[in-house]
Design a protein around this motif. Structure first.
Motif, mmCIF file in Angstrom:
data_model
loop_
_atom_site.group_PDB
_atom_site.id
_atom_site.type_symbol
_atom_site.label_atom_id
_atom_site.label_comp_id
_atom_site.label_asym_id
_atom_site.label_seq_id
_atom_site.Cartn_x
_atom_site.Cartn_y
_atom_site.Cartn_z
ATOM 1 N N HIS A 269 3.690 6.882 -0.555
ATOM 2 C CA HIS A 269 2.453 6.269 -0.083
ATOM 3 C C HIS A 269 2.005 5.198 -1.069
ATOM 4 O O HIS A 269 2.209 5.325 -2.269
ATOM 5 C CB HIS A 269 1.367 7.341 0.077
ATOM 6 N N ILE A 270 1.390 4.176 -0.544
ATOM 7 C CA ILE A 270 0.985 3.063 -1.389
ATOM 8 C C ILE A 270 -0.059 3.516 -2.417
ATOM 9 O O ILE A 270 -0.131 2.982 -3.519
ATOM 10 C CB ILE A 270 0.466 1.880 -0.519
ATOM 11 N N LEU B 118 1.483 4.473 -5.638
ATOM 12 C CA LEU B 118 1.831 3.302 -6.443
ATOM 13 C C LEU B 118 0.583 2.731 -7.108
ATOM 14 O O LEU B 118 0.599 2.356 -8.270
ATOM 15 C CB LEU B 118 2.476 2.251 -5.544
ATOM 16 N N LYS C 285 -0.194 4.693 -10.111
ATOM 17 C CA LYS C 285 0.750 4.449 -11.195
ATOM 18 C C LYS C 285 0.478 3.085 -11.851
ATOM 19 O O LYS C 285 0.468 2.972 -13.073
ATOM 20 C CB LYS C 285 2.159 4.478 -10.614
ATOM 21 N N ILE C 286 0.233 2.078 -11.029
ATOM 22 C CA ILE C 286 -0.008 0.739 -11.584
ATOM 23 C C ILE C 286 -1.312 0.719 -12.374
ATOM 24 O O ILE C 286 -1.376 0.186 -13.469
ATOM 25 C CB ILE C 286 -0.055 -0.317 -10.465
#
Lengths: 355, 499
Positions: free
Chosen positions: A218-219, A222, A225-226
């Motif tokens: 799933h976005i 991300l 994490k970013i």
């Protein structure tokens, strides 16, 4: 001369080998500690790490302890990836337990399949709201969430104490600071007959897989994490920093709250002052032992649960102090983090002679 | 004769990478010696060896005839090696004098030091005020502070790493005067640059490196610029030229944009107006620190802009996030590669997802299609010739030039209708810069618009039909290049009147 040199690529071998190395080093250090304490090393080691796995009772108790650890660690790992440090899962766990239990006690002796789901829902919302205080203060006033969540933990524990001494105290309990025992509809189903292993374990494992999918596919995974690795890049990608903070804290708070009500309605069966047993803090170790990997958390939680059970037997058999468990957990984390450096770095031995 | 510094067969490798392979050259006392090479040619490694931060695997160095093998920068400085770094190491909140004293060994701040600073700054035409706070200084002035700090050590060899990349034309001329004076007084200068015109102007000796090997020791004034460039990159340079300039209607405009900076040392933007037409390449020139970062943040959508100050395809986009702007086919390449345009510790494929309009099909209902992500990443790597071991290699493991190619490619592959790009070739080698420039031209030729914000005046002049200058937060009108354009731009960059 020995130097640490950056690897051009992370070592796949070391990803698997470094935990093993850490275990070996922990075992070795255990021997040293026991030797210094004048205890038979092999025997103590057996009692600590092997014996709990040989008896069904100890094994099932390990699973019981692992369930809340898995759940809380899963929630925390989300925030830790994003660089949002919720240190107060213990407090959200307690608040979840109190709120969920209060619903169960309100409907005392009322039968219905809906009661446990309702209690769970209330516990999740309570945990979320409690963690939400930190999210609000962080996003609105830039207040550090580490301090807020940690301090709110003590508030939560005192709140629990006030509740079991007051409104939620068992009317027929001879003034002991405990709630009534939950009735059947408010008690967590057992999934392994004859033990205390409850449905919370199944929920925890399912959550681990859901969270694995969520983080990798799933976005939002991300985004988290970013945000943790490079906040400016997160902005560049169009992610809202405040949303990440809210999300991290709400998820970890909600899951901790659920774990809390599961503990109260499962193994304990009532609300007691000693409900907060440090799971919320130990889960931090669990999350990092697993390198924040959701599936890894299942195993690291089992390992930490094993040190709890083993530590208890070691106290009985060898008359060792209670802190032996903490020593292990500390050593384990220390060696895991230390050995993880081998994934990104390697040792280089140089015998370079200067002219 | 005795050389100031002589290198013999110096080699250094990092694991499998041979950074320097048997490099020999010699620097005469009082000469200006150029060290030329693309990014990754081994210039920095060589300089670090001379400055004592690295030790060579093989080879030897001689300092005025004596063996020279510094094990740390202190030893090198003791001998008389000084270095001005590309990225300055100054504390913004301290004064010039305090900064200078902090960089020196065994001195304290007193009147003697202050008068010494003043002496050097007068002697070499380096105008600085020791009592000024560094945060208030222009980039050129900061560089002068760094140079004075080096001169305080009475250097015999001054290493300058890409000194002119941040300076205005006037400042470059002044710097060259200073360097000549220094050389005349017997201080050798090792001048690292890839601006060949400058090198030919100021250096009589040059050492050209490529892929870690020595290509040639020569006199740059005996070769043409193109000959040197070809020695550096090992192949022919393709001339830039836009063939079919066809401007369409206005696609993007900035309308009276004013914005206060939220950073203490930031620049407030004042009443900026700009119009970009389809098929055009527009350039914003100017020295760094004049509002470029602030403007870029607003254009990307990281900072808020006042309502209706940004208009794209007739829509007010001020309330849209960068992701929403990309959906409208507006794409960005920020100046800072690591940490802004790319996440250092994540793979290229994951970094691909920073810019993910729905049209790229990398996500569907917020679920990531990793196969499509890897396909597109592969596509970028192949098309833009990005040197990487794999598509999942961490962004920080790539050289600056390769990462820049990846970042430019990542946006270009989405066929942007408007590409806003800051410092497109900052720290990128000549060959790659040439490729990036060609790609931008091809994009504009196909009818899209490109907005370039760059400090590199050569770049702006060779690419853009419409040039503006940003100075202290204000944007000039477009400069008419037919009438003394270059002179006008130089004036504007230094704060001349904006007409």
């Amino acid at each position: 001369m020995i130097r640490l040199q950056t690897r051009t690529d992370s070592s796949t071998l070391m990803v698997f080998f470094s935990p093993l190395l850490a275990l070996i080093l922990t075992a070795f250090s255990t021997f040293v500690v026991f030797f210094l304490a004048g205890v038979d090393g092999f025997g103590a080691f057996y009692v600590l790490f092997i014996e709990p796995l040989t008896s069904l009772y100890s094994f099932s108790e390990m699973l019981v302890k692992a369930a809340p650890l898995i759940m809380i660690a899963l929630g925390l790992s989300i925030g830790f990836r994003a660089g949002v440090w919720n240190i107060g899962a213990e407090g959200q766990y307690v608040i979840g337990a109190v709120a969920g239990s209060a619903v169960g006690l309100y409907f005392y002796e009322v039968e219905g399949f809906w009661l446990l789901p309702l209690m769970s829902l209330v516990a999740i919302i309570a945990g979320m709201s409690y963690a939400g205080i930190a999210a609000f203060l962080r996003t609105k006033y830039q207040v550090n969430e580490i301090l807020v969540t940690l301090m709110l933990t003590y508030v939560a524990i005192l709140f629990l104490s006030a509740m079991v001494h007051g409104p939620l105290r068992d009317p027929d309990g001879f003034n002991f600071p405990e709630s009534r025992l939950f009735h059947d509809s408010a008690t967590l189903p057992i999934i392994w007959q004859g033990t205390r292993v409850h449905i919370g374990l199944a929920v925890a494992v399912i959550l681990a897989f859901v969270s694995y999918f969520w983080i990798n596919k799933h976005i939002t995974g991300l985004q988290i994490k970013i945000s943790g690795n490079a906040p400016r890049a997160a902005k560049f990608a169009g992610f809202d920093e405040n949303k990440t903070v809210w999300l991290s804290l709400l998820v970890s708070g909600g899951v901790a709250g659920l774990a809390g009500v599961f503990e109260a309605t499962g193994p304990i069966g009532q609300l007691v002052p000693h409900l907060p047993s440090g799971y919320g803090f130990t889960a931090i170790i669990v999350a990092f032992l697993a390198r924040l990997n959701p599936i890894g958390i299942i195993f690291s939680a089992l390992l930490i649960a094993l040190t709890y059970i083993g530590g208890e037997s070691a106290q009985i058999t060898y008359d060792l102090p209670n802190s032996i468990t903490s020593i292990f957990q500390g050593m384990l984390l220390f060696y895991f983090l230390a050995c993880d450096i081998l994934i990104r770095y390697k040792f280089v031995f140089t015998f370079y002679q200067r002219q | 004769m005795k050389y100031q510094l002589e290198l013999k067969e110096v080699s250094k490798s990092f694991g499998p990478v041979q950074a320097n392979d048997g490099i020999s050259f010699a620097i005469k006392p009082g000469s200006v010696h150029a060290l030329l090479g693309e990014n990754g040619a081994g210039k920095s490694t060589l300089v670090k060896i001379i400055y004592g931060s690295l030790e060579p695997d093989e080879g030897s160095m001689k300092w005025y005839g004596e063996d020279f093998c510094p094990t740390n920068p202190f030893e090198a400085r003791e001998k008389g090696v000084a270095m001005v770094f590309q990225h300055f190491s100054l504390f913004e909140s301290l004064t010039v004098a305090e900064n200078i004293v902090l960089g020196l060994d065994n001195v304290v701040l007193d009147d003697v030091i202050i008068s010494k600073i003043e002496k050097y700054s007068k002697q070499y035409g380096l105008s600085i005020n020791p009592h000024q706070v560094v945060g208030d200084l222009s980039v050129g002035a900061r560089q002068r502070v760094e140079i004075v700090r080096c001169l305080m050590q009475n250097p015999k060899l001054l290493i300058m790493d890409e000194p002119t990349s941040v300076l205005t034309p006037k400042e470059v001329t002044d710097l060259f005067l200073t360097l000549r004076k220094l050389a005349d007084n017997g201080c050798a200068i090792l001048y690292i640059s890839h601006k060949l015109e400058e090198v030919r102007q100021i250096c009589k000796y040059a050492t050209i490196l490529r892929n870690g090997s020595l290509i040639k020791n020569c006199n740059p004034q005996e070769h043409t610029k193109d000959e040197i460039a070809e020695m550096m990159i090992g192949k022919k340079i393709i001339k830039l030229a836009r063939e079919n300039i066809k401007h369409g209607k206005e696609i993007f405009s900035i309308n009276s944009l004013s914005s206060k900076s939220n950073n203490m040392f930031g620049v407030d933007l004042k009443d900026i107006n700009l119009s970009v037409r389809q098929g055009s390449i527009t350039g914003i020139a100017g020295v760094a620190g004049n509002g470029q970062d602030e403007l870029m943040r607003i254009l990307i959508g990281e900072d808020n802009a006042p309502a209706s100050s940004l208009e794209f395809k007739g829509l007010d986009i001020t309330r849209l996030t960068s992701h929403q702007r990309r959906q409208l086919s507006m794409f960005f390449v920020p100046e800072e590669r690591l940490g802004h345009g790319a996440v250092p510790s994540m793979g290229l494929d994951e970094n691909m997802l920073l810019s993910r309009p729905n049209s790229s099909k990398m996500t569907r209902n917020n679920i990531i299609d990793w196969k499509q992500v890897r396909n597109l990443t592969n596509n970028v790597v192949d098309t833009f010739n990005v040197m990487t071991p794999s598509v999942s290699a961490e962004a920080q493991s790539l050289s600056g030039g390769n990462l820049q190619k990846f970042m430019v490619g990542r946006e270009l592959i989405q066929n942007p209708e408007l590409l806003i790009i800051a410092q497109p070739t900052w720290g990128v080698d000549a060959g790659s810069a040439n490729n990036i420039h060609q790609a931008l031209i091809a994009l504009a030729d196909s009818g899209s618009s490109v907005l370039i914000i760059s400090q590199d005046l050569d770049e702006i002049l060779s690419l853009c039909e419409q040039v503006h200058v940003l100075y202290n937060g204000s944007l000039s009108d477009s400069v008419d290049m037919q009438k003394n354009g270059l002179e006008k731009i130089s004036q504007l960059m230094l704060g001349g009147a904006i007409q």
